[in-house]
Design a protein around this motif. Structure first.
Motif, mmCIF file in Angstrom:
data_model
loop_
_atom_site.group_PDB
_atom_site.id
_atom_site.type_symbol
_atom_site.label_atom_id
_atom_site.label_comp_id
_atom_site.label_asym_id
_atom_site.label_seq_id
_atom_site.Cartn_x
_atom_site.Cartn_y
_atom_site.Cartn_z
ATOM 1 N N ASP A 45 -15.252 -11.996 -3.238
ATOM 2 C CA ASP A 45 -16.578 -12.456 -3.663
ATOM 3 C C ASP A 45 -17.681 -11.433 -3.385
ATOM 4 O O ASP A 45 -18.822 -11.598 -3.847
ATOM 5 C CB ASP A 45 -16.913 -13.795 -3.004
ATOM 6 N N LEU A 46 -17.360 -10.385 -2.633
ATOM 7 C CA LEU A 46 -18.346 -9.333 -2.358
ATOM 8 C C LEU A 46 -18.104 -8.079 -3.211
ATOM 9 O O LEU A 46 -18.866 -7.116 -3.127
ATOM 10 C CB LEU A 46 -18.302 -8.941 -0.875
ATOM 11 N N LEU A 47 -17.077 -8.117 -4.025
ATOM 12 C CA LEU A 47 -16.712 -6.930 -4.804
ATOM 13 C C LEU A 47 -17.754 -6.617 -5.875
ATOM 14 O O LEU A 47 -18.063 -7.452 -6.722
ATOM 15 C CB LEU A 47 -15.347 -7.136 -5.473
ATOM 16 N N GLU A 48 -18.319 -5.415 -5.804
ATOM 17 C CA GLU A 48 -19.164 -4.854 -6.872
ATOM 18 C C GLU A 48 -18.378 -3.690 -7.447
ATOM 19 O O GLU A 48 -18.433 -2.572 -6.911
ATOM 20 C CB GLU A 48 -20.500 -4.389 -6.300
ATOM 21 N N PRO A 49 -17.610 -3.900 -8.510
ATOM 22 C CA PRO A 49 -16.645 -2.880 -8.965
ATOM 23 C C PRO A 49 -17.248 -1.500 -9.196
ATOM 24 O O PRO A 49 -16.681 -0.493 -8.764
ATOM 25 C CB PRO A 49 -16.103 -3.477 -10.267
ATOM 26 N N VAL A 67 0.841 -1.203 0.000
ATOM 27 C CA VAL A 67 0.000 0.000 0.000
ATOM 28 C C VAL A 67 0.873 1.248 0.000
ATOM 29 O O VAL A 67 0.613 2.223 -0.710
ATOM 30 C CB VAL A 67 -0.951 -0.001 1.218
ATOM 31 N N GLY A 68 1.945 1.222 0.780
ATOM 32 C CA GLY A 68 2.846 2.370 0.854
ATOM 33 C C GLY A 68 3.561 2.652 -0.445
ATOM 34 O O GLY A 68 3.977 3.789 -0.692
ATOM 35 N N ASP A 69 3.724 1.622 -1.300
ATOM 36 C CA ASP A 69 4.424 1.802 -2.577
ATOM 37 C C ASP A 69 3.559 2.470 -3.638
ATOM 38 O O ASP A 69 4.075 2.850 -4.691
ATOM 39 C CB ASP A 69 4.896 0.443 -3.117
ATOM 40 N N VAL A 70 2.259 2.572 -3.389
ATOM 41 C CA VAL A 70 1.370 3.198 -4.371
ATOM 42 C C VAL A 70 1.749 4.656 -4.531
ATOM 43 O O VAL A 70 2.066 5.354 -3.561
ATOM 44 C CB VAL A 70 -0.104 3.065 -3.935
ATOM 45 N N VAL A 71 1.716 5.139 -5.769
ATOM 46 C CA VAL A 71 2.092 6.511 -6.067
ATOM 47 C C VAL A 71 1.251 7.480 -5.251
ATOM 48 O O VAL A 71 0.028 7.319 -5.142
ATOM 49 C CB VAL A 71 1.907 6.803 -7.567
ATOM 50 N N GLU A 72 1.907 8.493 -4.673
ATOM 51 C CA GLU A 72 1.207 9.474 -3.848
ATOM 52 C C GLU A 72 0.105 10.156 -4.661
ATOM 53 O O GLU A 72 0.302 10.565 -5.792
ATOM 54 C CB GLU A 72 2.189 10.526 -3.348
ATOM 55 N N GLY A 73 -1.071 10.264 -4.077
ATOM 56 C CA GLY A 73 -2.183 10.921 -4.753
ATOM 57 C C GLY A 73 -3.187 9.942 -5.335
ATOM 58 O O GLY A 73 -4.318 10.324 -5.637
ATOM 59 N N ALA A 74 -2.795 8.681 -5.518
ATOM 60 C CA ALA A 74 -3.722 7.688 -6.057
ATOM 61 C C ALA A 74 -4.518 7.041 -4.931
ATOM 62 O O ALA A 74 -4.048 6.913 -3.808
ATOM 63 C CB ALA A 74 -2.953 6.610 -6.828
ATOM 64 N N GLY A 75 -5.751 6.630 -5.249
ATOM 65 C CA GLY A 75 -6.548 5.903 -4.283
ATOM 66 C C GLY A 75 -6.132 4.436 -4.251
ATOM 67 O O GLY A 75 -5.520 3.929 -5.188
ATOM 68 N N VAL A 76 -6.474 3.747 -3.164
ATOM 69 C CA VAL A 76 -6.119 2.330 -3.022
ATOM 70 C C VAL A 76 -7.331 1.556 -2.509
ATOM 71 O O VAL A 76 -7.904 1.892 -1.466
ATOM 72 C CB VAL A 76 -4.939 2.128 -2.035
ATOM 73 N N LEU A 77 -7.711 0.516 -3.258
ATOM 74 C CA LEU A 77 -8.739 -0.420 -2.815
ATOM 75 C C LEU A 77 -8.077 -1.787 -2.699
ATOM 76 O O LEU A 77 -7.489 -2.287 -3.658
ATOM 77 C CB LEU A 77 -9.888 -0.490 -3.831
ATOM 78 N N VAL A 78 -8.143 -2.402 -1.528
ATOM 79 C CA VAL A 78 -7.557 -3.718 -1.299
ATOM 80 C C VAL A 78 -8.651 -4.772 -1.425
ATOM 81 O O VAL A 78 -9.694 -4.679 -0.784
ATOM 82 C CB VAL A 78 -6.892 -3.789 0.094
ATOM 83 N N VAL A 79 -8.397 -5.757 -2.275
ATOM 84 C CA VAL A 79 -9.337 -6.863 -2.476
ATOM 85 C C VAL A 79 -8.690 -8.123 -1.932
ATOM 86 O O VAL A 79 -7.636 -8.569 -2.418
ATOM 87 C CB VAL A 79 -9.682 -7.034 -3.973
ATOM 88 N N LEU A 80 -9.310 -8.727 -0.913
ATOM 89 C CA LEU A 80 -8.796 -9.949 -0.273
ATOM 90 C C LEU A 80 -9.524 -11.164 -0.835
ATOM 91 O O LEU A 80 -10.747 -11.102 -1.077
ATOM 92 C CB LEU A 80 -8.991 -9.882 1.236
ATOM 93 N N ASP A 81 -8.797 -12.254 -1.042
ATOM 94 C CA ASP A 81 -9.460 -13.422 -1.635
ATOM 95 C C ASP A 81 -10.426 -14.103 -0.672
ATOM 96 O O ASP A 81 -11.218 -14.953 -1.063
ATOM 97 C CB ASP A 81 -8.433 -14.416 -2.183
ATOM 98 N N SER A 82 -10.383 -13.719 0.631
ATOM 99 C CA SER A 82 -11.371 -14.191 1.603
ATOM 100 C C SER A 82 -11.481 -13.144 2.704
ATOM 101 O O SER A 82 -10.546 -12.371 2.919
ATOM 102 C CB SER A 82 -10.949 -15.538 2.197
#
Length: 279
Positions: free
Chosen positions: A107-111, A71-86
């Motif tokens: 399995d709950l992701l509604e993009p 998460v910390g490596d994401v370019v500054e200013g961009a949003g982050v959504l974490v999708v876990l496989d469970s």
């Protein structure tokens, strides 16, 4: 709202992770849900710096420390959504503490809904911060304006050139303001696009012209405040924030160059050191 999301083109999205298969499955779901949005997929160590949102696909056995680092490596200013496989509340909360905007089980992701919610939330936060920054800049400008105003100059002050530059030499004030605004735009561009020639030479030249017009510290403050207010009217929120930061530096540099002008050209020479040798 649903129809608006279908027709509205969102900024580009990067979908990254540690397992290519899981990344491609999520990427395909997002492409189907948002066909008008650019979607790139890659491994976690190959982020696209232009993406406005990064969807980080993470397995259940990913250590919290590795997730926080990703998460910390994401370019500054961009949003982050974490999708876990469970579902994993502890891992999701670790992602949020590391700076992610949200997390959800795969399995709950509604993009369409999740992504639109993140963009709307970030836009609202940006607008709120922009309004707060604008209010703080206005407060600073008003405070400096009072400092620059001072008591009314007596009629005899006209004889000795003690009137504020704005009143005594309005043409010089207007020209200096135009020059200062141009230097500020240059400084902002260099912050955004990378180093350039810098503003020091331009500030020295401006200080000399102000010095020959007998300008003083209050005139520099007056120029800075006027420049700040003009910036509020014609710049984007991002450039307004940079203008406030760069404007303070420019005003301080200009003040320093003006002092140097008077020391060298009005007083006549640099300070001299006195040698304490034998008589």
């Amino acid at each position: 709202m649903q129809g608006d999301m279908e027709t509205r083109q969102l900024p580009s999205i990067s979908i990254v992770g540690f397992h290519g298969g899981a990344v491609e499955i999520t990427a395909e779901r997002v492409r189907r849900a948002l066909p008008q949005t650019g979607v790139l997929s890659s491994l976690a160590d190959d982020l696209d710096p232009e993406s406005a949102l990064v969807i980080l696909v993470v397995g259940a056995f990913c250590p919290a420390s590795a997730l926080a680092a990703a998460v910390g490596d994401v370019v500054e200013g961009a949003g982050v959504l974490v999708v876990l496989d469970s579902p994993d509340d502890a891992l999701g909360l670790a992602a949020m503490r590391a700076g992610a905007d949200d997390w959800i089980a795969a399995d709950l992701l509604e993009p369409k809904v999740m992504i639109q919610r993140i963009f709307d939330r970030r836009q609202a936060a940006s607008e709120h911060q922009g309004a707060l920054d604008s209010a703080l800049r206005a407060e600073e400008a008003n405070r400096l304006d009072k400092m620059a105003g001072g008591p009314p100059a007596p009629i005899t002050a006209r004889t000795f050139g003690s009137l504020p530059l704005r009143e005594g030499l309005p043409e010089v004030f207007a020209s200096a303001l135009l020059h200062l605004c141009s230097l500020l735009d240059q400084a902002i561009d260099e912050r955004i696009f990378g180093p350039g020639p810098g503003t020091d030479a331009g500030l020295r030249a401006l200080a000399d012209s102000l010095g020959f017009a007998r300008a003083g510290p209050r005139d520099v403050i007056d120029l800075y405040v006027t420049m700040l207010r003009r910036t509020e009217e014609r710049q984007t929120t991002r450039r307004q924030t940079l203008a406030a930061e760069e404007g303070r530096l420019i005003a301080l540099q200009l003040m320093g160059h003006l002092v140097t002008h008077y020391r060298l050209r009005v007083i006549g020479a640099p300070g001299r050191t006195i040698s304490r040798g034998r008589r």
